[in-house]
Write an enzyme that holds these catalytic residues in place. Structure first.
Site, PDB file in Angstrom:
ATOM      1  N   HIS A 101       0.812  -1.217   0.000  1.00  0.00           N
ATOM      2  CA  HIS A 101       0.000   0.000   0.000  1.00  0.00           C
ATOM      3  C   HIS A 101       0.847   1.269   0.000  1.00  0.00           C
ATOM      4  CE1 HIS A 101       0.778   0.820   4.310  1.00  0.00           C
ATOM      5  NE2 HIS A 101       0.813  -0.505   4.413  1.00  0.00           N
ATOM      6  N   ASP A 102       0.379   2.255  -0.737  1.00  0.00           N
ATOM      7  CA  ASP A 102       0.973   3.591  -0.800  1.00  0.00           C
ATOM      8  C   ASP A 102       2.348   3.613  -1.453  1.00  0.00           C
ATOM      9  OD1 ASP A 102      -1.098   5.154   0.822  1.00  0.00           O
ATOM     10  OD2 ASP A 102      -0.530   3.592   2.250  1.00  0.00           O
ATOM     11  N   GLY A 136       4.763  -1.488   2.580  1.00  0.00           N
ATOM     12  CA  GLY A 136       4.052  -0.235   2.345  1.00  0.00           C
ATOM     13  C   GLY A 136       4.963   0.976   2.268  1.00  0.00           C
TER      14      GLY A 136
END
Length: 260
Positions: A123-124, A141
């Protein structure tokens, strides 16, 4: 329904927006709030969840999961997204998660990237352009990867690490700190070995530029200087060498410290 391009066993949500020439293979599932651009090919048994935007002329191979919610325990169902650019090749079993509101709310993949089998992008994370992530590379992440970076098979990258442009990691490298631009690293934990000279030559860097980057590497890694002392010398050199500024910026902007 365009039966010539979309297999009858594919399940496509009514809210998904596909360009007229998108191909979708058997048993693929495309969820709500997914947009797919012209010329993209989705093979069989792919799962794509939204909100996700996929650009033009991408090729996504079987058993990949694209745009799934992150398993980060801080994630609580907030609206986040995944954005993928153009001309990417996403091979078998790749997993790419959407962002979180604790960071950018978005995971971003640029253009002309090759993500080989079983790559994971957390994520991100942000992947630039023309990058190659070899089989089983995993990004935790919040990872950022600069343009033209190559991560060899089974490379592991810790949360929040930044990997500079034109850098290279050997097989099984474990990165817990930032990797400056142009640097080749290997090992667990990662150690800087040299510059990515062959890669730079292939991308059109001239001999004088490669020589300057090599000199910068020796200042940073071979003279026993503190990071501050080395950075002062590199900043002075960068005033006469534009390409060296990329390396300087990747060091100056590091928040986790660099691989040394």
């Amino acid at each position: 329904m365009r039966t010539a391009l979309i297999h009858p066993t594919a399940i496509i949500h009514s809210d998904a927006r596909l360009a007229p020439d998108v191909e979708v293979g058997p048993w693929t599932i495309i969820g709500a709030d997914v947009e797919i651009g012209s010329g993209t090919v989705i093979e069989s048994h792919v799962v794509i969840k939204g909100p996700t935007r996929i650009g033009a002329h991408n090729h996504i191979y079987q058993f990949s999961t694209i745009g799934e919610a992150t398993p980060d325990l801080k994630y609580n169902g907030e609206p986040t997204r995944l954005v993928i650019g153009d001309h990417n090749i996403i091979r078998e079993g790749v997993t790419i998660h959407r962002g979180t509101v604790q960071d950018r709310s978005e995971t971003t993949i640029g253009d002309h990237n090759l993500l080989m089998a079983y790559v994971h992008i957390g994520h991100d994370s942000v992947v630039g352009n023309h990058c190659i992530l070899v089989n089983n590379t995993a990004l935790a992440g919040h990872v950022h990867i600069g343009d033209w970076a190559i991560l060899s098979g089974f490379t592991l990258v810790h949360q929040y690490c930044h990997i500079g442009a034109h850098s290279f990691t050997g097989m099984g490298t474990a990165l817990g700190k930032d990797l400056p631009a142009y640097v080749m690293a290997n090992g667990n934990p990662a150690e800087a070995k040299s510059i990515n000279a062959e890669g730079l030559k292939r991308r059109g860097f001239d001999k004088s530029e490669v020589a300057t980057i090599q000199k910068a590497f020796k200042i940073l890694y071979r003279r026993g200087l503190t990071l501050g002392e080395a950075l002062t010398e590199l900043e002075a050199m960068a005033t006469d060498c534009e390409v060296l500024g990329v390396m300087v910026d990747s060091i100056r902007n590091s928040s986790r410290g660099i691989v040394r």
